[in-house]
Design a protein around this motif. Structure first.
Motif, short mmCIF file in Angstrom:
data_model
loop_
_atom_site.label_atom_id
_atom_site.label_comp_id
_atom_site.label_asym_id
_atom_site.label_seq_id
_atom_site.Cartn_x
_atom_site.Cartn_y
_atom_site.Cartn_z
N UNK A 256 46.85 86.48 -6.33
CA UNK A 256 47.28 86.26 -7.72
C UNK A 256 47.43 87.58 -8.48
N UNK A 257 46.46 88.45 -8.30
CA UNK A 257 46.55 89.76 -8.98
C UNK A 257 47.78 90.53 -8.51
N UNK A 258 48.02 90.51 -7.19
CA UNK A 258 49.20 91.21 -6.65
C UNK A 258 50.48 90.59 -7.17
N UNK A 259 50.53 89.26 -7.20
CA UNK A 259 51.71 88.56 -7.69
C UNK A 259 52.01 88.97 -9.13
N UNK A 260 50.98 88.97 -9.97
CA UNK A 260 51.18 89.29 -11.38
C UNK A 260 51.49 90.77 -11.63
N UNK A 261 51.24 91.60 -10.64
CA UNK A 261 51.58 93.02 -10.80
C UNK A 261 53.04 93.30 -10.43
#
Length: 124
Positions: free
Chosen positions: A93-98
């Motif tokens: 999720x963190x990677x996606x939102x970055x």
């Protein structure tokens, strides 16, 4: 349904009178009556006592989960119940939102393509 309405529903389900409930929570009967007639809610400092007497959680009292007939879990609650969220999931999720918007769209299309390939492989 507002909090006081939930309280009265639970009292009815438990066959507990308003006066008994008032004594157990440490409130006057007129306060309980005001909740019903004036459609008001208990003060925040009484929530824990109320929950203890009614044998419910604050979440149940505040949201209606498990009490309200028309309660519908949020999508997040449904996902949490269905999956065990791991640190890897959070990292995804963190990677996606970055990602930039265009990259996110591309990633979602890749995911759809992978699902379609999997469906085709299952047909074989």
């Amino acid at each position: 349904m507002i909090i006081s309405e939930r309280i009265f529903k639970i009292l009815e389900d438990k066959h507990m009178s308003q006066s008994t409930f008032a004594k157990k929570v440490g409130l006057s009967a007129s306060t309980i009556s005001d909740w019903k007639t004036k459609k008001t809610n208990p003060t925040a400092e009484k929530i824990m006592s109320i929950c203890g007497v009614l044998e419910i959680t604050p979440e149940q009292l505040l949201t209606g989960k498990g009490i309200d007939e028309d309660y519908e879990e949020s999508k997040i609650e449904k996902v949490k119940a269905k999956f065990s969220i791991t640190s890897s999931d959070i990292q995804i999720l963190e990677d996606y939102h970055s990602l930039k918007e265009a990259q996110r769209k591309r990633l979602l299309k890749y995911m759809e393509a992978l699902k379609q390939i999997e469906e085709l492989e299952e047909l074989e």
